[in-house]
Design an enzyme around this catalytic site. Sequence first.
Site, PDB file in Angstrom:
ATOM      1  N   HIS A 139      35.452  42.393  27.492  1.00  0.00           N
ATOM      2  CA  HIS A 139      35.604  42.243  26.232  1.00  0.00           C
ATOM      3  C   HIS A 139      37.197  42.171  26.396  1.00  0.00           C
ATOM      4  O   HIS A 139      38.261  42.657  24.737  1.00  0.00           O
ATOM      5  CB  HIS A 139      35.480  43.981  26.026  1.00  0.00           C
ATOM      6  CG  HIS A 139      36.326  44.534  26.788  1.00  0.00           C
ATOM      7  ND1 HIS A 139      35.558  45.727  27.078  1.00  0.00           N
ATOM      8  CD2 HIS A 139      37.486  44.578  27.647  1.00  0.00           C
ATOM      9  CE1 HIS A 139      36.705  46.220  28.390  1.00  0.00           C
ATOM     10  NE2 HIS A 139      37.373  46.079  28.470  1.00  0.00           N
ATOM     11  N   HIS A 175      41.209  51.824  25.780  1.00  0.00           N
ATOM     12  CA  HIS A 175      42.291  51.577  26.572  1.00  0.00           C
ATOM     13  C   HIS A 175      43.391  52.201  25.706  1.00  0.00           C
ATOM     14  O   HIS A 175      44.431  51.424  25.969  1.00  0.00           O
ATOM     15  CB  HIS A 175      42.712  49.813  26.447  1.00  0.00           C
ATOM     16  CG  HIS A 175      41.518  48.855  27.131  1.00  0.00           C
ATOM     17  ND1 HIS A 175      40.126  48.606  26.164  1.00  0.00           N
ATOM     18  CD2 HIS A 175      41.443  48.489  27.962  1.00  0.00           C
ATOM     19  CE1 HIS A 175      39.353  47.819  27.483  1.00  0.00           C
ATOM     20  NE2 HIS A 175      39.798  47.933  28.714  1.00  0.00           N
ATOM     21  N   HIS A 205      39.312  42.395  37.681  1.00  0.00           N
ATOM     22  CA  HIS A 205      40.651  41.834  37.298  1.00  0.00           C
ATOM     23  C   HIS A 205      41.993  42.682  37.487  1.00  0.00           C
ATOM     24  O   HIS A 205      41.356  44.175  37.686  1.00  0.00           O
ATOM     25  CB  HIS A 205      40.769  41.629  36.038  1.00  0.00           C
ATOM     26  CG  HIS A 205      40.104  42.346  35.053  1.00  0.00           C
ATOM     27  ND1 HIS A 205      38.501  43.220  34.877  1.00  0.00           N
ATOM     28  CD2 HIS A 205      41.032  43.067  33.540  1.00  0.00           C
ATOM     29  CE1 HIS A 205      38.932  43.996  34.609  1.00  0.00           C
ATOM     30  NE2 HIS A 205      40.494  44.069  33.439  1.00  0.00           N
ATOM     31  N   GLU A 232      36.010  48.177  35.843  1.00  0.00           N
ATOM     32  CA  GLU A 232      35.379  48.654  34.129  1.00  0.00           C
ATOM     33  C   GLU A 232      34.182  48.352  34.952  1.00  0.00           C
ATOM     34  O   GLU A 232      33.417  48.403  33.293  1.00  0.00           O
ATOM     35  CB  GLU A 232      36.250  47.123  33.767  1.00  0.00           C
ATOM     36  CG  GLU A 232      37.167  48.034  33.161  1.00  0.00           C
ATOM     37  CD  GLU A 232      38.026  47.007  31.892  1.00  0.00           C
ATOM     38  OE1 GLU A 232      39.405  46.921  31.148  1.00  0.00           O
ATOM     39  OE2 GLU A 232      37.406  45.799  31.635  1.00  0.00           O
TER      40      GLU A 232
END
Length: 279
Positions: free
Chosen positions: A12, A59, A193, A240
């Site tokens: 995303h 977030h 990431h 995530e």
Amino acid sequence: MATIIGGITTSHIPAIGNAIEKNLQETPYWKDFFGAYPPIRDWLNKQQPEVVVIFYNDHGLEFFIDKKPTFAIGAAARYHNADEGWGMKTIPPVNGHEDLSWHICNTLVEDEFDITICQEMRVDHGLTVPLQLMWPGNSYGHMKVIPVAINCEQHPMPSPKRCFALGRSIGKAIESYEQDIKVVIFGTGGMSHQLDGERAGFINKEFDLMCMDKIVNQPEELLHYSIRDLVEIAGAQGPEFIMWLGMRGALTGQVKELHRNYHIPISNTGAGTMLLENL
Ligand code: DHB
Ligand code: FE
């Protein structure tokens, strides 16, 4: 009765939203990434689901680190996107399905999940970028969306095992819903990431590919990882991946992989895309 037709995973990353806005899909940097989506869009067009349940992480738009529900479920008729502070263009409001949301919330509480039920909730790039990818030109107005936000910003975060169990309970709830509707489940975020600190830019391709293999028919083999393991193996934002496990938990039947793509890097992230049919 409602039917779960399948699951879709996608990163995303906000840069995807910017690339869509600037029409960069065919440029060398983006071509192979965006090339993953037409077969998924074709499948969605053919299947015509009415509802999409989206496992994502907020977030900081709706839940900043000062107040962070572990599991927050939307139960609103509409959800608005807003400026997250980095100039990303906002998208039109998203329609909800209040009745199915409440049905899911009732089942989750019966199943002893201590959820936060949100009758008002802004939705960030974790939810909006996947909608933009699946329905180009923001043509998602016919879809009813149920946001399932899992904390992935403020430790302690829920474990892979717990998120899979949450998905199981949501899958059970959907399948016991009396209306004849088709539901598709999205798991957004990941893959490996790290956005900050000394290891910024860290990606673990081998681990990502292993996760894509296992999530199809051996998801249980991914449940022994702790959040700390995921941080070490897949980067500070690697947890995530719990959104993918929530999605996978909700697929109650035999699962068949119809499509996959893995592309690195997009921004600082390993971008994984999968289409799993729930047979
Ligand atoms: C990036 C990835 C994310 O998952 C996110 O939420 C923000 C940024 C990135 O790679 O830039
Ligand atoms: Fe993210």
